[in-house]
Design a protein around this motif. Structure first.
Motif, PDB file in Angstrom:
ATOM      1  N   LEU A   1     -18.162  -2.009  -4.365  1.00 37.32           N
ATOM      2  CA  LEU A   1     -16.860  -1.072  -4.269  1.00 37.32           C
ATOM      3  C   LEU A   1     -16.171  -0.703  -3.095  1.00 37.32           C
ATOM      4  CD1 LEU A   1     -17.446   1.327  -7.538  1.00 37.32           C
ATOM      5  CD2 LEU A   1     -15.931  -1.037  -7.320  1.00 37.32           C
ATOM      6  N   SER A   2     -17.209  -0.298  -2.132  1.00 36.46           N
ATOM      7  CA  SER A   2     -16.575   0.011  -0.855  1.00 36.46           C
ATOM      8  C   SER A   2     -15.916  -1.010  -0.166  1.00 36.46           C
ATOM      9  CB  SER A   2     -17.548   0.665   0.024  1.00 36.46           C
ATOM     10  OG  SER A   2     -18.866   0.054   0.322  1.00 36.46           O
ATOM     11  N   TYR A   3     -16.478  -2.456  -0.289  1.00 41.73           N
ATOM     12  CA  TYR A   3     -16.172  -3.700   0.503  1.00 41.73           C
ATOM     13  C   TYR A   3     -14.909  -4.046  -0.075  1.00 41.73           C
ATOM     14  CZ  TYR A   3     -19.766  -4.339   3.883  1.00 41.73           C
ATOM     15  OH  TYR A   3     -20.578  -4.415   5.041  1.00 41.73           O
ATOM     16  N   ILE A   4     -14.839  -3.929  -1.537  1.00 41.23           N
ATOM     17  CA  ILE A   4     -13.396  -4.536  -2.283  1.00 41.23           C
ATOM     18  C   ILE A   4     -12.377  -3.385  -1.840  1.00 41.23           C
ATOM     19  CG2 ILE A   4     -12.454  -4.292  -4.554  1.00 41.23           C
ATOM     20  CD1 ILE A   4     -15.145  -5.397  -5.524  1.00 41.23           C
ATOM     21  N   VAL A   5     -12.526  -2.344  -2.021  1.00 39.18           N
ATOM     22  CA  VAL A   5     -11.618  -1.191  -1.530  1.00 39.18           C
ATOM     23  C   VAL A   5     -11.108  -1.460  -0.211  1.00 39.18           C
ATOM     24  CG1 VAL A   5     -11.025   1.231  -1.233  1.00 39.18           C
ATOM     25  CG2 VAL A   5     -12.187   0.499  -3.309  1.00 39.18           C
ATOM     26  N   TRP A   6     -12.177  -1.516   0.842  1.00 36.01           N
ATOM     27  CA  TRP A   6     -11.814  -1.738   2.310  1.00 36.01           C
ATOM     28  C   TRP A   6     -11.052  -3.108   2.411  1.00 36.01           C
ATOM     29  CZ3 TRP A   6     -16.441  -2.376   6.458  1.00 36.01           C
ATOM     30  CH2 TRP A   6     -15.596  -2.461   7.495  1.00 36.01           C
ATOM     31  N   GLY A   7     -11.585  -4.290   1.838  1.00 30.54           N
ATOM     32  CA  GLY A   7     -10.593  -5.468   1.605  1.00 30.54           C
ATOM     33  C   GLY A   7      -9.338  -5.219   1.088  1.00 30.54           C
ATOM     34  N   LEU A   8      -9.169  -4.840   0.107  1.00 28.87           N
ATOM     35  CA  LEU A   8      -7.833  -4.620  -0.362  1.00 28.87           C
ATOM     36  C   LEU A   8      -7.008  -3.719   0.523  1.00 28.87           C
ATOM     37  CD1 LEU A   8      -8.473  -3.874  -3.989  1.00 28.87           C
ATOM     38  CD2 LEU A   8      -7.495  -5.747  -3.266  1.00 28.87           C
ATOM     39  N   ILE A   9      -7.456  -2.647   1.246  1.00 30.62           N
ATOM     40  CA  ILE A   9      -6.875  -1.811   2.154  1.00 30.62           C
ATOM     41  C   ILE A   9      -6.261  -2.738   3.376  1.00 30.62           C
ATOM     42  CG2 ILE A   9      -7.009  -0.065   3.942  1.00 30.62           C
ATOM     43  CD1 ILE A   9      -8.459   1.427   1.786  1.00 30.62           C
ATOM     44  N   ASP A  10      -7.169  -3.484   3.655  1.00 27.14           N
ATOM     45  CA  ASP A  10      -7.168  -4.456   4.846  1.00 27.14           C
ATOM     46  C   ASP A  10      -5.969  -5.442   4.529  1.00 27.14           C
ATOM     47  OD1 ASP A  10      -7.365  -5.334   7.589  1.00 27.14           O
ATOM     48  OD2 ASP A  10      -9.021  -6.865   6.850  1.00 27.14           O
ATOM     49  N   ILE A  11      -5.933  -6.297   3.321  1.00 25.47           N
ATOM     50  CA  ILE A  11      -5.003  -6.998   2.928  1.00 25.47           C
ATOM     51  C   ILE A  11      -3.751  -6.367   2.854  1.00 25.47           C
ATOM     52  CG2 ILE A  11      -4.124  -8.342   0.904  1.00 25.47           C
ATOM     53  CD1 ILE A  11      -7.092  -8.846   0.466  1.00 25.47           C
ATOM     54  N   PHE A  12      -3.387  -5.012   2.227  1.00 29.02           N
ATOM     55  CA  PHE A  12      -2.201  -4.628   1.843  1.00 29.02           C
ATOM     56  C   PHE A  12      -1.692  -3.972   3.326  1.00 29.02           C
ATOM     57  CE2 PHE A  12      -3.331  -4.249  -2.545  1.00 29.02           C
ATOM     58  CZ  PHE A  12      -2.536  -5.029  -2.798  1.00 29.02           C
ATOM     59  N   THR A  13      -2.391  -3.799   4.551  1.00 32.57           N
ATOM     60  CA  THR A  13      -1.871  -3.292   5.568  1.00 32.57           C
ATOM     61  C   THR A  13      -1.540  -4.473   6.771  1.00 32.57           C
ATOM     62  OG1 THR A  13      -4.106  -3.114   6.644  1.00 32.57           O
ATOM     63  CG2 THR A  13      -3.251  -1.076   5.708  1.00 32.57           C
ATOM     64  N   VAL A  14      -1.539  -5.579   6.258  1.00 34.91           N
ATOM     65  CA  VAL A  14      -1.204  -6.697   7.061  1.00 34.91           C
ATOM     66  C   VAL A  14       0.389  -7.069   6.864  1.00 34.91           C
ATOM     67  CG1 VAL A  14      -1.306  -9.139   7.544  1.00 34.91           C
ATOM     68  CG2 VAL A  14      -3.234  -7.873   6.961  1.00 34.91           C
ATOM     69  N   PRO A  15       1.120  -6.760   8.057  1.00 29.35           N
ATOM     70  CA  PRO A  15       2.512  -7.017   7.479  1.00 29.35           C
ATOM     71  C   PRO A  15       2.967  -8.290   7.201  1.00 29.35           C
ATOM     72  CG  PRO A  15       2.205  -6.788  10.067  1.00 29.35           C
ATOM     73  CD  PRO A  15       0.637  -6.732   9.164  1.00 29.35           C
ATOM     74  N   MET A  16       3.903  -8.308   6.293  1.00 26.42           N
ATOM     75  CA  MET A  16       4.371  -9.671   5.716  1.00 26.42           C
ATOM     76  C   MET A  16       5.205 -10.400   6.981  1.00 26.42           C
ATOM     77  SD  MET A  16       5.587  -8.406   1.872  1.00 26.42           S
ATOM     78  CE  MET A  16       5.814 -10.192   1.239  1.00 26.42           C
TER      79      MET A  16
END
Length: 51
Positions: free
Chosen positions: A35-50
């Motif tokens: 769960l921590s890696y999934i949440v960390w990955g989602l935060i990392d993906i959503f913080t990348v600017p489009m």
């Protein structure tokens, strides 16, 4: 026939049962890391600017 001298897990709180069972503890650790890696990955993906 159940007696009071036998060990019963009915009165134990869930953290005590978790710490007493090596398999539950291992499962809890795996679930925590997944769960921590999934949440960390989602935060990392959503913080990348489009763009």
């Amino acid at each position: 026939m159940a007696t009071d001298s036998e060990t019963s897990t009915d009165g134990e709180p869930w953290p005590q049962r978790l710490l007493d069972s090596i398999w539950l503890l291992a499962l809890a650790a795996i679930v925590y890391w997944v769960l921590s890696y999934i949440v960390w990955g989602l935060i990392d993906i959503f913080t990348v600017p489009m763009g």
